[in-house]
Design a protein around this motif. Structure first.
Motif, PDB file in Angstrom:
ATOM      1  N   VAL A  64       0.812  -1.220   0.000  1.00 32.69           N
ATOM      2  CA  VAL A  64       0.000   0.000   0.000  1.00 32.69           C
ATOM      3  C   VAL A  64       0.844   1.268   0.000  1.00 32.69           C
ATOM      4  O   VAL A  64       0.303   2.375  -0.132  1.00 32.69           O
ATOM      5  N   LYS A  65       2.145   1.119   0.146  1.00 28.08           N
ATOM      6  CA  LYS A  65       3.030   2.287   0.226  1.00 28.08           C
ATOM      7  C   LYS A  65       2.894   3.131  -1.038  1.00 28.08           C
ATOM      8  O   LYS A  65       2.921   2.622  -2.156  1.00 28.08           O
ATOM      9  N   GLY A  66       2.709   4.438  -0.835  1.00 29.17           N
ATOM     10  CA  GLY A  66       2.539   5.350  -1.959  1.00 29.17           C
ATOM     11  C   GLY A  66       1.094   5.545  -2.381  1.00 29.17           C
ATOM     12  O   GLY A  66       0.787   6.478  -3.134  1.00 29.17           O
ATOM     13  N   ARG A  67       0.208   4.674  -1.920  1.00 28.96           N
ATOM     14  CA  ARG A  67      -1.226   4.800  -2.250  1.00 28.96           C
ATOM     15  C   ARG A  67      -2.074   5.125  -1.024  1.00 28.96           C
ATOM     16  O   ARG A  67      -3.075   5.833  -1.135  1.00 28.96           O
ATOM     17  N   PHE A  68      -1.699   4.600   0.126  1.00 29.80           N
ATOM     18  CA  PHE A  68      -2.463   4.804   1.360  1.00 29.80           C
ATOM     19  C   PHE A  68      -1.708   5.762   2.277  1.00 29.80           C
ATOM     20  O   PHE A  68      -0.474   5.775   2.308  1.00 29.80           O
ATOM     21  N   THR A  69      -2.485   6.535   3.055  1.00 32.81           N
ATOM     22  CA  THR A  69      -1.902   7.437   4.037  1.00 32.81           C
ATOM     23  C   THR A  69      -2.656   7.303   5.349  1.00 32.81           C
ATOM     24  O   THR A  69      -3.884   7.450   5.379  1.00 32.81           O
ATOM     25  N   ILE A  70      -1.921   7.055   6.420  1.00 31.40           N
ATOM     26  CA  ILE A  70      -2.517   7.015   7.742  1.00 31.40           C
ATOM     27  C   ILE A  70      -2.268   8.349   8.423  1.00 31.40           C
ATOM     28  O   ILE A  70      -1.195   8.951   8.285  1.00 31.40           O
ATOM     29  N   SER A  71      -3.267   8.835   9.158  1.00 27.06           N
ATOM     30  CA  SER A  71      -3.135  10.092   9.893  1.00 27.06           C
ATOM     31  C   SER A  71      -4.020  10.017  11.129  1.00 27.06           C
ATOM     32  O   SER A  71      -4.837   9.101  11.264  1.00 27.06           O
ATOM     33  N   ARG A  72      -3.870  10.971  12.006  1.00 28.19           N
ATOM     34  CA  ARG A  72      -4.684  10.986  13.215  1.00 28.19           C
ATOM     35  C   ARG A  72      -4.967  12.410  13.634  1.00 28.19           C
ATOM     36  O   ARG A  72      -4.184  13.328  13.355  1.00 28.19           O
ATOM     37  N   ASP A  73      -6.079  12.570  14.343  1.00 29.24           N
ATOM     38  CA  ASP A  73      -6.465  13.835  14.955  1.00 29.24           C
ATOM     39  C   ASP A  73      -6.725  13.535  16.423  1.00 29.24           C
ATOM     40  O   ASP A  73      -7.793  13.021  16.774  1.00 29.24           O
ATOM     41  N   ASN A  74      -5.759  13.829  17.257  1.00 28.54           N
ATOM     42  CA  ASN A  74      -5.892  13.488  18.679  1.00 28.54           C
ATOM     43  C   ASN A  74      -7.004  14.282  19.368  1.00 28.54           C
ATOM     44  O   ASN A  74      -7.595  13.815  20.340  1.00 28.54           O
ATOM     45  N   ALA A  75      -7.294  15.465  18.864  1.00 19.74           N
ATOM     46  CA  ALA A  75      -8.384  16.259  19.448  1.00 19.74           C
ATOM     47  C   ALA A  75      -9.738  15.592  19.205  1.00 19.74           C
ATOM     48  O   ALA A  75     -10.687  15.818  19.964  1.00 19.74           O
ATOM     49  N   LYS A  76      -9.816  14.777  18.157  1.00 17.39           N
ATOM     50  CA  LYS A  76     -11.067  14.095  17.828  1.00 17.39           C
ATOM     51  C   LYS A  76     -11.007  12.602  18.151  1.00 17.39           C
ATOM     52  O   LYS A  76     -11.938  11.859  17.818  1.00 17.39           O
ATOM     53  N   ASN A  77      -9.921  12.163  18.755  1.00 24.28           N
ATOM     54  CA  ASN A  77      -9.757  10.736  19.074  1.00 24.28           C
ATOM     55  C   ASN A  77      -9.975   9.857  17.846  1.00 24.28           C
ATOM     56  O   ASN A  77     -10.585   8.783  17.942  1.00 24.28           O
ATOM     57  N   THR A  78      -9.482  10.299  16.718  1.00 22.51           N
ATOM     58  CA  THR A  78      -9.767   9.609  15.467  1.00 22.51           C
ATOM     59  C   THR A  78      -8.497   9.363  14.668  1.00 22.51           C
ATOM     60  O   THR A  78      -7.626  10.233  14.592  1.00 22.51           O
TER      61      THR A  78
END
Length: 124
Positions: A64-78
């Motif tokens: 999935v490298k180059g196609r998928f991106t993981i991220s997070r928003d700690n303020a939204k617990n998401t």
């Protein structure tokens, strides 16, 4: 205890994009490593991506490298998984999971809490 609920899955065309989300309960979300795994029919659950508590460090499966991106928003617990250029082989149930500590593990045993999973289907 952490509870995880995935959302945003569905049926898309090959080549399309989709973003899945994972909402976590619990006060320590911003200290946890978060990961995404997937399981296709008849196959074992496999690692997709992981992110550290700050979002400054990520890890991806080669597929999935180059196609998928993981991220997070700690303020939204998401935590999010943005999936671009989807292929038929990306079709699976996608699970989010949490891991203690700071290591971006790739093994199922590295993670201690799991969501129930959400279906993502890329069809031509």
């Amino acid at each position: 205890q952490v509870q995880l609920v995935e959302s945003g899955g569905g049926l898309v065309q090959v080549g399309d994009s989709l973003r899945v989300s994972c909402l976590a309960s619990g006060p320590i979300f911003n200290r946890l490593v978060m990961g995404w795994f997937r399981q296709a029919p008849g196959k074992e659950r496999e690692f997709v991506a992981a992110i550290n508590w700050s979002g400054g460090s990520t890890s991806y499966a080669d597929s999935v490298k180059g196609r998928f991106t993981i991220s997070r928003d700690n303020a939204k617990n998401t935590v999010y998984l943005q999936m671009n250029s989807l292929k038929p082989e990306d079709t699976a149930v996608y699970y989010c999971a949490t891991a203690p500590g700071s290591r971006l593990g790739r093994r199922i045993d590295d993670y201690n809490y799991w969501g129930h999973g959400i279906q993502v289907t890329a069809s031509s």
